[in-house]
Design a protein around this motif. Sequence first.
Motif, mmCIF file in Angstrom:
data_model
loop_
_atom_site.group_PDB
_atom_site.id
_atom_site.type_symbol
_atom_site.label_atom_id
_atom_site.label_comp_id
_atom_site.label_asym_id
_atom_site.label_seq_id
_atom_site.Cartn_x
_atom_site.Cartn_y
_atom_site.Cartn_z
ATOM 1 N N THR A 160 -7.344 1.495 -6.072
ATOM 2 C CA THR A 160 -6.423 0.372 -5.882
ATOM 3 C C THR A 160 -4.976 0.804 -6.075
ATOM 4 O OG1 THR A 160 -8.115 -1.176 -6.636
ATOM 5 C CG2 THR A 160 -5.845 -1.952 -6.652
ATOM 6 N N VAL A 161 -4.710 1.544 -7.141
ATOM 7 C CA VAL A 161 -3.333 2.007 -7.377
ATOM 8 C C VAL A 161 -2.902 2.999 -6.303
ATOM 9 C CG1 VAL A 161 -1.867 3.283 -9.000
ATOM 10 C CG2 VAL A 161 -3.456 1.559 -9.843
ATOM 11 N N LEU A 162 -3.855 3.716 -5.729
ATOM 12 C CA LEU A 162 -3.542 4.632 -4.624
ATOM 13 C C LEU A 162 -2.914 3.890 -3.452
ATOM 14 C CD1 LEU A 162 -3.793 7.599 -3.705
ATOM 15 C CD2 LEU A 162 -6.035 7.021 -2.745
ATOM 16 N N CYS A 163 -3.170 2.570 -3.359
ATOM 17 C CA CYS A 163 -2.576 1.768 -2.288
ATOM 18 C C CYS A 163 -1.051 1.799 -2.325
ATOM 19 C CB CYS A 163 -3.057 0.319 -2.385
ATOM 20 S SG CYS A 163 -4.810 0.081 -2.051
ATOM 21 N N LEU A 164 -0.482 2.058 -3.512
ATOM 22 C CA LEU A 164 0.985 2.128 -3.625
ATOM 23 C C LEU A 164 1.560 3.319 -2.867
ATOM 24 C CD1 LEU A 164 1.534 1.197 -7.382
ATOM 25 C CD2 LEU A 164 2.257 -0.132 -5.388
ATOM 26 N N LEU A 165 0.726 4.260 -2.499
ATOM 27 C CA LEU A 165 1.183 5.426 -1.746
ATOM 28 C C LEU A 165 0.931 5.270 -0.248
ATOM 29 C CD1 LEU A 165 -0.146 8.233 -4.127
ATOM 30 C CD2 LEU A 165 2.083 7.100 -4.154
ATOM 31 N N LEU A 166 0.292 4.182 0.144
ATOM 32 C CA LEU A 166 -0.028 3.938 1.543
ATOM 33 C C LEU A 166 1.023 3.031 2.182
ATOM 34 C CD1 LEU A 166 -3.893 3.398 1.214
ATOM 35 C CD2 LEU A 166 -2.637 5.511 1.724
ATOM 36 N N PRO A 167 1.140 3.059 3.506
ATOM 37 C CA PRO A 167 2.234 2.322 4.170
ATOM 38 C C PRO A 167 2.300 0.841 3.824
ATOM 39 C CG PRO A 167 1.182 3.832 5.705
ATOM 40 C CD PRO A 167 0.359 3.872 4.447
ATOM 41 N N ARG A 168 1.169 0.177 3.651
ATOM 42 C CA ARG A 168 1.178 -1.276 3.452
ATOM 43 C C ARG A 168 1.889 -1.694 2.171
ATOM 44 N NH1 ARG A 168 1.578 -5.834 2.432
ATOM 45 N NH2 ARG A 168 0.256 -7.605 2.979
ATOM 46 N N PHE A 169 1.833 -0.855 1.130
ATOM 47 C CA PHE A 169 2.360 -1.269 -0.175
ATOM 48 C C PHE A 169 3.365 -0.296 -0.790
ATOM 49 C CE2 PHE A 169 -1.778 -3.550 -0.098
ATOM 50 C CZ PHE A 169 -1.312 -4.838 -0.303
ATOM 51 N N ARG A 170 3.789 0.723 -0.075
ATOM 52 C CA ARG A 170 4.673 1.697 -0.719
ATOM 53 C C ARG A 170 6.150 1.331 -0.641
ATOM 54 N NH1 ARG A 170 3.824 6.714 3.500
ATOM 55 N NH2 ARG A 170 5.033 5.888 5.254
ATOM 56 N N GLY A 171 6.480 0.269 0.078
ATOM 57 C CA GLY A 171 7.867 -0.149 0.157
ATOM 58 C C GLY A 171 8.706 0.764 1.019
ATOM 59 N N GLN A 172 10.006 0.680 0.821
ATOM 60 C CA GLN A 172 10.951 1.474 1.598
ATOM 61 C C GLN A 172 11.814 2.322 0.669
ATOM 62 O OE1 GLN A 172 10.845 1.503 4.894
ATOM 63 N NE2 GLN A 172 9.247 -0.088 4.930
ATOM 64 N N PRO A 173 12.376 3.427 1.168
ATOM 65 C CA PRO A 173 13.289 4.235 0.329
ATOM 66 C C PRO A 173 14.410 3.376 -0.234
ATOM 67 C CG PRO A 173 12.744 5.401 2.359
ATOM 68 C CD PRO A 173 12.169 4.009 2.504
ATOM 69 N N GLY A 174 14.595 3.506 -1.540
ATOM 70 C CA GLY A 174 15.601 2.702 -2.219
ATOM 71 C C GLY A 174 15.085 1.363 -2.691
ATOM 72 N N LYS A 175 13.884 0.983 -2.259
ATOM 73 C CA LYS A 175 13.286 -0.281 -2.676
ATOM 74 C C LYS A 175 11.784 -0.083 -2.842
ATOM 75 C CE LYS A 175 13.423 -5.241 -1.706
ATOM 76 N NZ LYS A 175 13.776 -6.288 -0.712
ATOM 77 N N ARG A 176 11.438 0.788 -3.782
ATOM 78 C CA ARG A 176 10.032 1.076 -4.039
ATOM 79 C C ARG A 176 9.429 0.002 -4.950
ATOM 80 N NH1 ARG A 176 8.629 4.326 0.072
ATOM 81 N NH2 ARG A 176 9.866 6.251 0.116
ATOM 82 N N PRO A 177 8.097 -0.177 -4.910
ATOM 83 C CA PRO A 177 7.470 -1.258 -5.681
ATOM 84 C C PRO A 177 7.435 -1.028 -7.189
ATOM 85 C CG PRO A 177 5.810 0.043 -4.543
ATOM 86 C CD PRO A 177 7.139 0.502 -4.029
ATOM 87 N N VAL A 178 7.503 0.251 -7.635
ATOM 88 C CA VAL A 178 7.461 0.562 -9.066
ATOM 89 C C VAL A 178 8.484 1.639 -9.380
ATOM 90 C CG1 VAL A 178 5.025 -0.054 -9.344
ATOM 91 C CG2 VAL A 178 5.644 2.291 -8.733
ATOM 92 N N VAL A 179 8.832 1.730 -10.657
ATOM 93 C CA VAL A 179 9.733 2.793 -11.090
ATOM 94 C C VAL A 179 9.015 4.134 -11.003
ATOM 95 C CG1 VAL A 179 10.989 1.252 -12.627
ATOM 96 C CG2 VAL A 179 9.015 2.511 -13.495
ATOM 97 N N LEU A 180 9.790 5.199 -10.872
ATOM 98 C CA LEU A 180 9.257 6.565 -10.819
ATOM 99 C C LEU A 180 8.213 6.738 -9.716
ATOM 100 C CD1 LEU A 180 8.839 7.310 -14.661
ATOM 101 C CD2 LEU A 180 10.755 7.903 -13.158
ATOM 102 N N TRP A 181 8.417 6.023 -8.609
ATOM 103 C CA TRP A 181 7.521 6.207 -7.469
ATOM 104 C C TRP A 181 7.832 7.541 -6.806
ATOM 105 C CZ3 TRP A 181 7.629 7.295 -2.349
ATOM 106 C CH2 TRP A 181 6.489 6.985 -1.587
ATOM 107 N N PRO A 182 6.852 8.368 -6.425
ATOM 108 C CA PRO A 182 5.403 8.154 -6.486
ATOM 109 C C PRO A 182 4.735 8.783 -7.710
ATOM 110 C CG PRO A 182 5.839 10.047 -5.124
ATOM 111 C CD PRO A 182 7.190 9.572 -5.624
ATOM 112 N N VAL A 183 5.537 9.282 -8.663
ATOM 113 C CA VAL A 183 4.958 9.996 -9.801
ATOM 114 C C VAL A 183 4.087 9.086 -10.646
ATOM 115 C CG1 VAL A 183 5.492 11.284 -11.908
ATOM 116 C CG2 VAL A 183 6.855 11.645 -9.848
ATOM 117 N N LEU A 184 4.586 7.875 -10.956
ATOM 118 C CA LEU A 184 3.848 6.980 -11.842
ATOM 119 C C LEU A 184 2.483 6.586 -11.262
ATOM 120 C CD1 LEU A 184 5.216 4.210 -14.078
ATOM 121 C CD2 LEU A 184 3.389 3.628 -12.497
ATOM 122 N N PRO A 185 2.410 6.079 -10.018
ATOM 123 C CA PRO A 185 1.071 5.755 -9.503
ATOM 124 C C PRO A 185 0.186 6.979 -9.344
ATOM 125 C CG PRO A 185 2.737 5.462 -7.805
ATOM 126 C CD PRO A 185 3.467 5.655 -9.088
ATOM 127 N N ALA A 186 0.771 8.128 -8.985
ATOM 128 C CA ALA A 186 -0.025 9.342 -8.830
ATOM 129 C C ALA A 186 -0.619 9.772 -10.165
ATOM 130 C CB ALA A 186 0.828 10.462 -8.245
#
Length: 428
Positions: free
Chosen positions: A353-379
Amino acid sequence: MTSLVCLVVANMVGAGVYTTSGYSLQALGSPTRVLAMWAIAAVIAITGAIAYGGLSRQLVRSGGEYLFLSRAVHPLAGFMAGWISLLAGFTGAIAFAATTFVNYLPANLQIDSSREKTLVAVGLIICAALLHLFRTGTGAIGQNILVCVKLVAIALFIAIGLAAVDWPSAGAAADSAAAPGPDFSTYANQLMWISFSFAGFNASIYVAGEAKLGRRTVRRSMLFAAIGVSVLYLLINTVFLCTAPQEAIVGRGDIAAVVAKHLGGERLGLAVQLLVALSLATSVTAMLQAGPRVYVKMAEDGMLPAWLIPDGDVPRVAIVLQAVLAAVLVCAASIHDLLDYTSFLLSVSAGATVLCLLLPRFRGQPGKRPVVLWPVLPAFFVVATLGIAVVGCLYRYQQSPTSLMLSLAVVASGIGVYRVRPGRSGSR
């Protein structure tokens, strides 16, 4: 916000925190090492809460892992997450908590026979279901009261315990951690079991669609609860490991009762016994509130029968189904085996489920990522959680090959049911 935080706390604080450290002390040989494992598990849980919060900001609907995986990966991936929840994540956990609840009731109640214990466990499930069958607010208020009573009791126990800690002796125990310890697999196995005590940090996402100001309150409730429970766990385990003599608690599954009797005699021991029972009861009520929301969302998408879809706000049919399945498992002889066989699948579901944050549907856009320290934190969360799942799978395979086969059977049955599900495209 209060109800969401209480829901997460109730899901997290169950039997694990009162039983795990005795076994971990036996395996690791040092209180400091055990506390270090609790600290690592806390970091993983808080990271997971932040990651799930990033998902909930983008899709504020009830449904949990099913919702995100079906939208970001494939409907089959989401269905498998929901299927695991139905067979083990909620149903099995409710049955296990209800069964364990009976074992912590006072001996003078004389609930001794297997039939009596089964009836009490089923009665607890029925009472918890009735609590949520009416208005959502009614069940939430009742649960909030139970959770607050539990937290006050835990805080009092921690205060009594910390006042009794012999800090010089605790320092000597810390020095013993410098001696050579067990191998990596032992640490990994203990981290796996301790991490299961943090399960439920994501409970808010299952009822997100019913939350006021859900985009903000859902993610904050998970973060606040995860941090608060982590602090509570570290404090209560400090009391467990630094007050009673080490030889009295090593390898004990009832470490909470042993420490309580050491601190305050039979009276405090009885009080802690009732505290554990209360924790288990609130866990049952919380899971009966969260789980049915997943099945309702699956029914709305055509993945489960339409009769699960409620006419109003309360998913009464889904709650009754959840309670019936849990009651059936209580009457079965293999509840503990079921949890062992499928627990690693729950870790896989959370990591996926958290891997979804790295996929196009939920990863947001550069400068407007869904979580801090993206993609290190979800990874980090994905690698840590899936690593724990793999170690758990290998460990169980060494203990009993049957466990892996039954876990694969859950997956196979889920794929089979998916292929014969009602032929509706459902909502998107």
